[in-house]
Design a protein around this motif. Structure first.
Motif, PDB file in Angstrom:
ATOM      1  N   ILE A  12       0.840  -1.192   0.000  1.00 18.80           N
ATOM      2  CA  ILE A  12       0.000   0.000   0.000  1.00 18.80           C
ATOM      3  C   ILE A  12       0.873   1.240   0.000  1.00 18.80           C
ATOM      4  N   ARG A  40      -8.504   5.819  -3.507  1.00 14.05           N
ATOM      5  CA  ARG A  40      -9.124   4.926  -4.488  1.00 14.05           C
ATOM      6  C   ARG A  40      -9.089   5.621  -5.848  1.00 14.05           C
ATOM      7  N   LYS A 110      -0.951   2.649  -8.470  1.00 15.50           N
ATOM      8  CA  LYS A 110      -1.513   1.392  -7.954  1.00 15.50           C
ATOM      9  C   LYS A 110      -1.257   1.379  -6.450  1.00 15.50           C
ATOM     10  N   ASN A 112      -2.935   0.270  -3.752  1.00 13.24           N
ATOM     11  CA  ASN A 112      -3.536  -0.657  -2.798  1.00 13.24           C
ATOM     12  C   ASN A 112      -3.702  -2.016  -3.472  1.00 13.24           C
ATOM     13  N   GLU A 113      -2.775  -2.932  -3.200  1.00 12.53           N
ATOM     14  CA  GLU A 113      -2.823  -4.243  -3.837  1.00 12.53           C
ATOM     15  C   GLU A 113      -2.644  -5.346  -2.800  1.00 12.53           C
ATOM     16  N   ARG A 178      -8.006  -5.319  -3.483  1.00 19.05           N
ATOM     17  CA  ARG A 178      -7.543  -4.234  -2.620  1.00 19.05           C
ATOM     18  C   ARG A 178      -8.215  -4.351  -1.266  1.00 19.05           C
TER      19      ARG A 178
END
Length: 231
Positions: A12, A40, A110, A112-113, A178
């Motif tokens: 994150i 987001r 990217k 939040n994975e 996420r």
């Protein structure tokens, strides 16, 4: 050990929004907690809890407003409160650092994975929202070292939700998505309400591991990977 570490992977990127507080000590090592705001794709953001070792805080300025990258795992534990066990989620940091402005601007694309490799441990619940969106609630058990497991609540949407509705306890799945925060109100015995925060994984893609589950006749059409619907 590497397999156990790799079956639960989180990265994150965001901003610190709460001062760090001492949490606990284990084997002489202190751990702290703080919260991060993760944007987001929409105008909203998620506020996520982080647990971090004092060793990782050396030479780090974890103060409100600072940008941080955290890599680790999403972990769960039970907290006994008022006669009930409550499942508590936190992102356990294995690494954390302050990025340069250029690195932050690149990685925030990217922010939040999460990847989970685990097993269905509770019958999935399919439902629809008041706006007609299809959702399936899942609880996934992910193995951890020393014979422990993390129990991670997840939600699937659209055709992923329709697929997950038919999963069975013991089925092995891999998920990508996420971590999201969600505010809700809990009604109290005296008629009042209390504002609460829940955390869950929003699944964007999943894979059913057809050769490792609890079913008869494992070779079936459900082995196909399902691509995500836009969310």
């Amino acid at each position: 050990m590497d397999k156990v570490i790799n079956n639960n992977s989180v990265i994150i990127i965001g901003k610190v929004v709460g001062e760090k507080e001492f949490s606990h000590e284990m084997y002489g090592e202190g751990f702290y907690v703080f919260k991060m705001e993760i944007p987001r794709l929409s105008d909203c953001s998620d506020i996520l809890p982080i647990t971090i070792s004092e060793r990782l805080l050396v030479d780090m300025d974890i103060t409100v407003g600072k940008n941080v990258i955290v890599e680790g795992q999403l972990r769960s534990y039970n907290r006994y409160h008022n006669g009930h066990n409550k499942l508590v989620l936190t992102i356990f940091a294995r690494d954390a650092y302050m990025p340069s402005e250029e690195e932050y601007e690149e990685k925030i694309k990217k922010p939040n994975e999460i990847y989970l490799d685990g097993f269905i441990c509770k019958k999935p619940i399919y439902r629809t929202t008041p706006f007609g969106r299809e959702i399936t609630d899942l609880l996934i058990a992910v193995n951890r070292a020393y014979n422990k497991s993390d129990y991670i609540p997840c939600i699937a949407w659209g055709r992923n939700a329709r697929f997950c509705e038919n999963l069975e306890v013991g089925d092995h799945i891999k998920t990508w998505g996420r971590i999201q925060s969600r505010e809700y109100q809990k009604r109290l015995a005296d008629g009042g309400v209390e504002n609460k925060m829940a955390y869950e994984v929003s699944i964007s893609k999943l894979e059913y591991v057809k050769d490792d589950n609890n079913r008869e006749g494992k070779e079936d059409e459900n082995g196909d990977e399902i691509e995500a619907e836009a969310y």
